[in-house]
Design a protein around this motif. Sequence first.
Motif, mmCIF file in Angstrom:
data_model
loop_
_atom_site.group_PDB
_atom_site.id
_atom_site.type_symbol
_atom_site.label_atom_id
_atom_site.label_comp_id
_atom_site.label_asym_id
_atom_site.label_seq_id
_atom_site.Cartn_x
_atom_site.Cartn_y
_atom_site.Cartn_z
ATOM 1 N N PRO A 1 0.805 -1.231 0.000
ATOM 2 C CA PRO A 1 0.000 0.000 0.000
ATOM 3 C C PRO A 1 0.834 1.275 0.000
ATOM 4 N N SER A 2 2.070 1.200 0.460
ATOM 5 C CA SER A 2 2.912 2.404 0.510
ATOM 6 C C SER A 2 3.345 2.854 -0.883
ATOM 7 N N THR A 3 3.455 1.897 -1.810
ATOM 8 C CA THR A 3 3.850 2.235 -3.189
ATOM 9 C C THR A 3 2.691 2.061 -4.161
ATOM 10 N N HIS A 4 1.557 1.574 -3.642
ATOM 11 C CA HIS A 4 0.375 1.328 -4.465
ATOM 12 C C HIS A 4 0.711 0.417 -5.654
ATOM 13 N N SER A 5 1.450 -0.643 -5.355
ATOM 14 C CA SER A 5 1.862 -1.548 -6.437
ATOM 15 C C SER A 5 2.139 -2.942 -5.903
ATOM 16 N N PHE A 6 2.310 -3.874 -6.832
ATOM 17 C CA PHE A 6 2.720 -5.230 -6.504
ATOM 18 C C PHE A 6 4.234 -5.290 -6.720
#
Length: 233
Positions: free
Chosen positions: A43-48
């Motif tokens: 969630p901190s980078t909004h990515s996988f």
Amino acid sequence: MNSSYARFATINVIGLLLCGLLFTWIARDGALDFRLAHLFFDPSTHSFPLRVSDALDFWGHTVLKLFTVWILVIAGVAMVASNWVESLKPWRRALFVFVVMAACAAYLVQTLKGASVHSCPWDINTFGGSAQWFPLFGPIGAMSGPGLCWPGGHASGGFAVMAGYFALRDSKAKLARLILVFSLAIGALMSVVQMARGAHFLSHNLWSMWLVWATCFVIDALMRIILPPRAAA
């Protein structure tokens, strides 16, 4: 139709119906799909993070895909060679059935995936994308995104190997069961790889398995009419 096959067919039909209902519920509810996707989402980078993993992309995606493709290619070559190579002649029917089943199953999954309006997790707004999620068989959302993500294409390569189970069930029962376990294991591994990368939800891969299973079962039933199997000695 003998009693043994009638029992086998009944088990498969019931299994397909029950699994179809379960997988439909999972895909329409979405809770389990999203819960598992969140395990691999940062969630901190909004990515996988694993989406950009070169090692996972190479070993988990490219290598595993080529491995399953080569199984089909080798089976196809052996099928053709069985017309001249004596040691392969007893395997001719099984090789033919395997190639037909695996190719048809993979083609069906890829065709459906290519026409799908369901987007991958990494394209959905919950996971940093812009598309809106909507349930399987539900109304298509106005922001459905790029689609092309249902069912799971990558995992279908592993699950397609289960064609060997149907092809050998009558003549080589023990080997057939081993192939079935191997197929489910490699298909599951390929599923986890894509889930970890954010490329698919669990339900995408479950439906891939279901479609391969159903395709193999239907073709097996037709082949018993066209090209009856020889029972094991």
